[in-house]
Design an enzyme around this catalytic site. Structure first.
Site, short mmCIF file in Angstrom:
data_model
loop_
_atom_site.label_atom_id
_atom_site.label_comp_id
_atom_site.label_asym_id
_atom_site.label_seq_id
_atom_site.Cartn_x
_atom_site.Cartn_y
_atom_site.Cartn_z
N SER A 61 0.80 -1.23 0.00
CA SER A 61 0.00 0.00 0.00
C SER A 61 0.83 1.28 0.00
O SER A 61 0.28 2.36 -0.24
CB SER A 61 -0.92 0.03 1.21
N LYS A 64 0.56 3.44 -2.92
CA LYS A 64 -0.58 4.36 -3.11
C LYS A 64 -0.13 5.82 -3.08
O LYS A 64 -0.75 6.69 -3.68
CB LYS A 64 -1.63 4.10 -2.02
N TYR A 187 -2.46 -2.13 -10.58
CA TYR A 187 -2.54 -2.04 -9.11
C TYR A 187 -1.81 -3.22 -8.44
O TYR A 187 -1.01 -3.04 -7.52
CB TYR A 187 -4.00 -1.96 -8.66
N TYR A 238 -4.50 4.08 7.96
CA TYR A 238 -5.89 3.61 7.95
C TYR A 238 -6.65 4.05 9.19
O TYR A 238 -6.45 5.16 9.65
CB TYR A 238 -5.95 2.08 7.77
N VAL A 256 1.10 -3.89 3.75
CA VAL A 256 1.00 -5.21 4.38
C VAL A 256 2.25 -6.06 4.15
O VAL A 256 2.38 -7.14 4.73
CB VAL A 256 -0.25 -6.02 3.95
#
Ligand code: DON
Length: 304
Positions: A61, A64, A187, A238, A256
């Site tokens: 992530s 991102k 992605y 998050y 992760v």
């Protein structure tokens, strides 16, 4: 400095046992939970690398942040934030259900649905999008060997049905345009890029310096850095971002794969690796280490 980092690692290494290596993407479960890498680089060119800083892991992530930068370069703020929100959410990174409400776009670019949108906005056909992400990392890190972990990529592609569901829902709402499978493929590939904690620290410093890119986009580089840093601060960890901001106070992004990227504007880039994750999907030992580093080095951007 290195001694202090070693002391902080030693103090926090028990946190490894409080976390679990991700296995919902099967290839990730092979990581050694005991690996801990810490890298800090500063504006003066000082480099502090401690522990397993040479260990490669997938960026997940944290990518991102890169797709947000490229989407902003390609389209400017208005168009990007027309399709993805600015706001944090108390839902986990893979939340889907609110997307089904009529008015909703993804809350922010750090959760999976929001990142699928920013990836869709990167200009380029076929492999061009992923190559632009790889090129950006190469520029930021000065590491020409950054590449994709094929095993993790295939594992993600095979098991990524939740992301697939989100992407098709976004397509049905008109938020995603283009070929859904092609967007998902980019992605999955961007999440599978291999990095080290040292690479992450250099990415952090690049953003901390205001994203000094040579390529001219639709908005100023410094504005891109400010937007990305703000969104990392409010949403990068998050539904733990609030507590993290209180206790760490450094704009950060987790993955992760076990990485944490930290940006201390105008000062430092931080990269941490520890693949055992807490229930939010953030590195358990990584959190303890960056919290102590922040206290010791006075890095909390809101503290005086
Ligand atoms: O799409 C996924 O679920 C993963 N490729 C990335 C998720 C992730 O890294 C969440 N972070 N902590």
């Amino acid at each position: 400095m290195k001694d202090k980092i070693m002391e902080i690692i030693e103090k926090n290494k028990g946190l490894v046992r409080e976390g679990f290596v991700a296995d919902y993407i099967p290839a990730l479960s092979k990581a050694n939970p005991n690996n801990i890498g810490v890298s800090i680089v500063d504006l003066n060119g000082n480099i502090y690398n401690v522990g397993d800083y040479n260990e490669k892991f997938t960026i997940q992530s944290i990518s991102k942040v890169l797709s947000l930068i490229l989407a902003l370069l390609d389209h400017g703020e208005e168009k990007v934030f027309n399709k993805v929100g600015y706001e944090p959410t108390d839902e986990p990174f893979n939340t889907i259900y609110k997307l089904d409400f009529n008015w909703n776009k993804p809350s922010n670019p750090m959760i999976n649905s929001g990142a699928i949108v920013t990836t869709s906005l990167i200009k380029g056909n076929g492999d061009e999008k992923i190559n632009r992400i790889l090129d950006l990392i190469k520029v930021m890190t000065g590491n020409p060997n950054v590449s994709i972990d094929e095993e993790v990529y295939l594992s993600e592609k095979e098991t990524g049905n939740r992301n697939r569901a989100m992407a098709y829902l976004l397509k049905s709402k008109g938020i995603l345009s283009g070929d859904v499978e092609e967007i998902l493929d980019t992605y999955f590939k961007q999440c599978s890029i291999q990095v080290t904690s040292f690479d992450l620290a250099k990415i952090g410093l690049f953003i901390a310096k205001g994203c000094p890119l040579e390529t001219k986009g639709l908005i100023d580089n410094a504005r891109i850095a400010a937007i990305v840093t703000a969104i990392m601060f409010t949403s990068g960890m998050y539904n733990f971002s609030g507590e993290y901001a209180v206790n760490v106070g450094i704009p950060s992004k987790s993955g992760v794969g076990g990485g944490i990227l930290g940006v201390v504007p105008g000062n430092y880039g931080i990269g941490i690796y520890g693949p055992a994750l807490d229930r939010y999907g953030n590195s358990s030992v990584g959190y303890g280490i960056i919290r102590d580093l922040s206290q010791h080095l006075k890095l909390n951007i809101l503290s005086r």
